[in-house]
Scaffold this active site. Structure first.
Site, PDB file in Angstrom:
ATOM      1  N   HIS A 116       6.187   6.366  -2.353  1.00  0.00           N
ATOM      2  CA  HIS A 116       7.520   6.920  -2.401  1.00  0.00           C
ATOM      3  C   HIS A 116       7.516   8.352  -2.932  1.00  0.00           C
ATOM      4  O   HIS A 116       8.172   9.262  -2.229  1.00  0.00           O
ATOM      5  CB  HIS A 116       8.279   6.295  -3.917  1.00  0.00           C
ATOM      6  CG  HIS A 116       8.223   4.783  -3.608  1.00  0.00           C
ATOM      7  ND1 HIS A 116       7.999   4.156  -4.600  1.00  0.00           N
ATOM      8  CD2 HIS A 116       8.294   3.881  -2.701  1.00  0.00           C
ATOM      9  CE1 HIS A 116       8.192   2.639  -4.243  1.00  0.00           C
ATOM     10  NE2 HIS A 116       8.442   2.698  -2.927  1.00  0.00           N
ATOM     11  N   ARG A 137      11.611  -5.042   6.989  1.00  0.00           N
ATOM     12  CA  ARG A 137      12.223  -5.043   5.566  1.00  0.00           C
ATOM     13  C   ARG A 137      13.812  -5.212   5.626  1.00  0.00           C
ATOM     14  O   ARG A 137      14.538  -5.102   4.729  1.00  0.00           O
ATOM     15  CB  ARG A 137      11.992  -3.546   5.136  1.00  0.00           C
ATOM     16  CG  ARG A 137      12.428  -3.069   3.761  1.00  0.00           C
ATOM     17  CD  ARG A 137      11.802  -1.928   3.222  1.00  0.00           C
ATOM     18  NE  ARG A 137      12.267  -1.492   2.034  1.00  0.00           N
ATOM     19  CZ  ARG A 137      12.984  -0.453   1.722  1.00  0.00           C
ATOM     20  NH1 ARG A 137      13.218   0.374   3.069  1.00  0.00           N
ATOM     21  NH2 ARG A 137      13.496   0.015   0.591  1.00  0.00           N
ATOM     22  N   CYS A 170       0.841  -1.119  -0.084  1.00  0.00           N
ATOM     23  CA  CYS A 170      -0.170   0.061   0.112  1.00  0.00           C
ATOM     24  C   CYS A 170       0.967   1.278  -0.053  1.00  0.00           C
ATOM     25  O   CYS A 170       2.304   1.214   0.115  1.00  0.00           O
ATOM     26  CB  CYS A 170      -1.091   0.037   1.210  1.00  0.00           C
ATOM     27  SG  CYS A 170       0.032   0.178   2.821  1.00  0.00           S
ATOM     28  N   ALA A 201       3.000   1.879   3.142  1.00  0.00           N
ATOM     29  CA  ALA A 201       4.248   1.038   2.947  1.00  0.00           C
ATOM     30  C   ALA A 201       5.313   1.643   2.221  1.00  0.00           C
ATOM     31  O   ALA A 201       6.408   1.574   2.674  1.00  0.00           O
ATOM     32  CB  ALA A 201       3.842  -0.309   2.532  1.00  0.00           C
TER      33      ALA A 201
HETATM   34 FE1  CFM Z   1      13.259   0.309  -5.257  1.00  0.00          FE
HETATM   35 FE2  CFM Z   1      12.751  -1.781  -5.324  1.00  0.00          FE
HETATM   36 FE3  CFM Z   1      11.068  -0.303  -3.744  1.00  0.00          FE
HETATM   37 FE4  CFM Z   1      13.594  -1.043  -3.021  1.00  0.00          FE
HETATM   38 FE5  CFM Z   1      12.563  -2.919  -1.586  1.00  0.00          FE
HETATM   39 FE6  CFM Z   1      11.613  -3.724  -3.776  1.00  0.00          FE
HETATM   40 FE7  CFM Z   1      10.207  -2.391  -2.342  1.00  0.00          FE
HETATM   41 MO1  CFM Z   1      10.507  -4.817  -1.643  1.00  0.00          MO
HETATM   42  S1  CFM Z   1      14.416  -1.094  -4.999  1.00  0.00           S
HETATM   43  S2  CFM Z   1      12.814   0.848  -2.989  1.00  0.00           S
HETATM   44  S3  CFM Z   1      14.404  -1.837  -1.092  1.00  0.00           S
HETATM   45  S4  CFM Z   1      11.663  -0.405  -6.153  1.00  0.00           S
HETATM   46  S5  CFM Z   1      12.508  -4.919  -2.403  1.00  0.00           S
HETATM   47  S6  CFM Z   1      12.154  -3.661  -5.948  1.00  0.00           S
HETATM   48  S7  CFM Z   1       9.647  -3.943  -3.527  1.00  0.00           S
HETATM   49  S8  CFM Z   1      10.769  -2.701  -0.574  1.00  0.00           S
HETATM   50  S9  CFM Z   1       9.213  -0.114  -3.005  1.00  0.00           S
END
Ligand code: CFM
Length: 539
Positions: free
Chosen positions: A192, A94, A60, A63
């Site tokens: 993000h 994580r 989500c 997250a």
């Molecule tokens: Fe970038 Fe990722 Fe992500 Fe990531 Fe992660 Fe991920 Fe993620 Mo899981 S590199 S920040 S450290 S997009 S592994 S492939 S899914 S937490 S949001």
């Protein structure tokens, strides 16, 4: 499986054959073959809502904001405003590691939450939020507090930003809030963007200090999962770069504040941090390049490009010496392992960058990628950033604030002239460039966005890869089908996998996984003749 499909288009047909017509039509737009290098890349549907009823890999918005971008900073108190479950289930899951730091301020082991209950939902939670901030301040005296709203907060309309403002005035420390309700976007990707905006507004550039070092860089989108950032820090230091700030693995709020002192931004995970890279360029004049420290060759290439940027012969020579020394160690291990992994097959369905980056490490072992896909990436992560102007803004993306950024009147300082940038561009430093995943994967490989559980099982039946990479939700189902699963989110208990030492760790782990015989020995209960469960009463 009745017929043996021969190519990606046929497999795709089989994947969607049993879906209701409308669902099949929608999913078809997110499944396509890879392309050869230089071939035109077709459009892939991505960053759209998951179809209700399917089991998605996605997380989500909360997250993505709290867990992913801000969570790894060690000395910010990251406070979840919501029912306890949101804080609890995002607590220490994580594997983003950190140093304790010289001051020992490390709040990562804590789960801070306002623990909202029915009473707060009915009468409002702002009072409770204020009290929680006060309590966190009294107990820890942190330099900064960041607040994250969860779904119910958005629904009842608590003004978390107003609370943050008044508490910041009262306590005299940085306090900012993120409206990152879980439902705010179609995935964690929205979170993000929200975190990027708030860091930019409240933290980056808030401290003007001289940062020592000739070759100052920031690392954007590196979260120190399994210690990756430690390995990257080791390499950068060895080459002679000064790392001002990492967003946000092994980081502090002080690092963020002075990040505008860097002369180059390097972007590891394009999906999660490209917004900050863009905004810092506009505001401070810092150019950015995409790097990748997953894969030994990719690491070497990234270091070379970083060194080339500074146009300093001493730095270039030192970087080359480091690469030569490190690659020699790597080669010894590849030579030992590759005969056992050569020709094996892999599939990767994860996140918004790793499904691309980790293909490098598999290729170094001579392995073939049968298919890959992201959970929540956007078209630019698949097709390359040149498609950005053609991406249609829909209602879901309009939900996320776009900051209007202007050059900072005092701090904007172009690091290179237009001519210098053009010259470096010719040398292969494609500023603001990212080619995405699809180009070069080859037409035999399958690309799937936001893969769902049904499709995962179908793919495993059809392809039977030697290894499947995904997360904890998929892990046990895949293993029950006799195929080893490597978690690419938390690395299981492994890592680091970044840089040169990381590559070596990866080769050894993958060798063990694809060559163990244990998976062929397992029979699921339904594959044996006996009863599925046997039990006797002792009493
Ligand atoms: Fe970038 Fe990722 Fe992500 Fe990531 Fe992660 Fe991920 Fe993620 Mo899981 S590199 S920040 S450290 S997009 S592994 S492939 S899914 S937490 S949001």
């Amino acid at each position: 499986m009745s017929t043996k499909p021969t190519n990606v288009e046929e497999i795709k047909k089989e994947l969607i054959a049993k879906m209701p017509t409308k669902v099949a039509r929608k999913r078809a737009k997110s499944i396509l073959p890879g392309t050869e290098v230089g071939e035109p890349i077709p459009e892939i549907q991505s960053n759209v809502r998951t179809i209700p009823g399917v089991i998605t890999q996605r997380g989500c918005t909360y997250a993505g904001c709290k867990g992913v971008v801000l969570g790894p900073s060690r000395d910010i108190v990251n406070l979840t405003h919501g029912p306890i479950g949101c804080g609890f289930y995002s607590w220490l899951t994580r594997r983003n590691q950190t140093d304790a730091g010289p001051d020992g301020e490390n709040f990562i082991p804590y789960a801070f939450s306002t623990d909202m209950t029915e009473h707060d939902i009915v009468f409002g939670g702002e009072k409770k939020l204020r009290a929680a901030i006060q309590e966190a301040y009294d107990n820890f005296h942190p330099k900064a507090i960041s607040i994250f709203s969860t779904c119910p907060v958005g629904l009842i309309g608590d003004d978390i930003h107003a609370v943050a403002r008044t508490m910041q005035e009262e306590l005299g420390i940085t306090i900012f809030a993120n409206s990152c309700e879980g439902y705010k976007g179609v995935s964690q990707s929205a979170g993000h963007h929200i975190a990027n905006n708030q860091i930019m507004k409240h933290v980056i550039g808030t401290k003007d200090v001289e940062v020592e070092g000739k070759f100052k860089v920031n690392m954007l989108g590196e979260y120190n999962i399994g210690g990756d950032a430690f390995e990257i820090e080791r390499i950068l230091e060895k080459c002679g770069f000064t790392l001002v700030a990492t967003f946000s693995g092994n980081s502090t709020v002080e690092d963020f504040r002075k990040a505008h002192a860097a002369d180059l931004n390097t972007v590891m995970c394009h999906r999660s941090l490209n917004y900050v890279a863009e905004m810092m360029e506009t505001k401070y004049g810092i150019p950015w390049i995409k790097v990748n420290f997953i894969g030994a060759e990719a690491s070497a290439k990234s270091l070379r490009r970083m060194a080339a940027y500074f146009e300093d012969q001493e730095l270039i020579d030192r970087t080359e010496a480091v690469i030569a020394e490190e690659l020699e160690k790597v080669k010894t291990v590849v030579d030992e392992i590759k005969p056992r992994t050569d020709g094996k097959t892999a599939m990767l369905f994860v996140g918004g960058s790793r499904a691309h980056h980790y293909q490098e490490l598999f290729k170094e072992l001579g392995m073939k990628i049968l298919g890959a896909g992201y959970e929540f990436a956007h078209r630019d992560d698949y097709e390359g950033r040149h498609v950005l102007p053609t991406i249609k803004i829909d209602a879901d993306s309009r939900n996320i604030e776009e900051l209007e950024i202007h050059p900072d009147p005092e701090r904007f300082k172009p690091r290179k002239t237009e001519e210098e940038l053009a010259r470096l561009n010719e040398k292969g430093l494609d500023f603001k460039g990212y080619e995405g995943m699809i180009g070069g994967m080859g037409k035999d490989a399958m690309v799937i966005d936001d893969i769902n559980h049904y499709e995962t099982e179908k793919l495993l039946e059809i392809y039977k890869p030697d290894i499947f990479c995904a997360g904890i939700k998929e892990k046990y189902i895949v293993q029950k089908m006799g195929i080893p699963l490597k978690q690419l989110h938390n690395y299981d208990m492994g890592g680091p996998y970044a840089g040169f030492n990381g590559a070596i760790n990866w080769y050894r782990d993958i060798d063990r996984m694809v060559n163990t015989k244990v998976w062929n020995l397992i029979k699921a209960p339904w594959q044996t003749d006996g009863p599925e469960l046997e039990a006797t009463y002792v009493a």
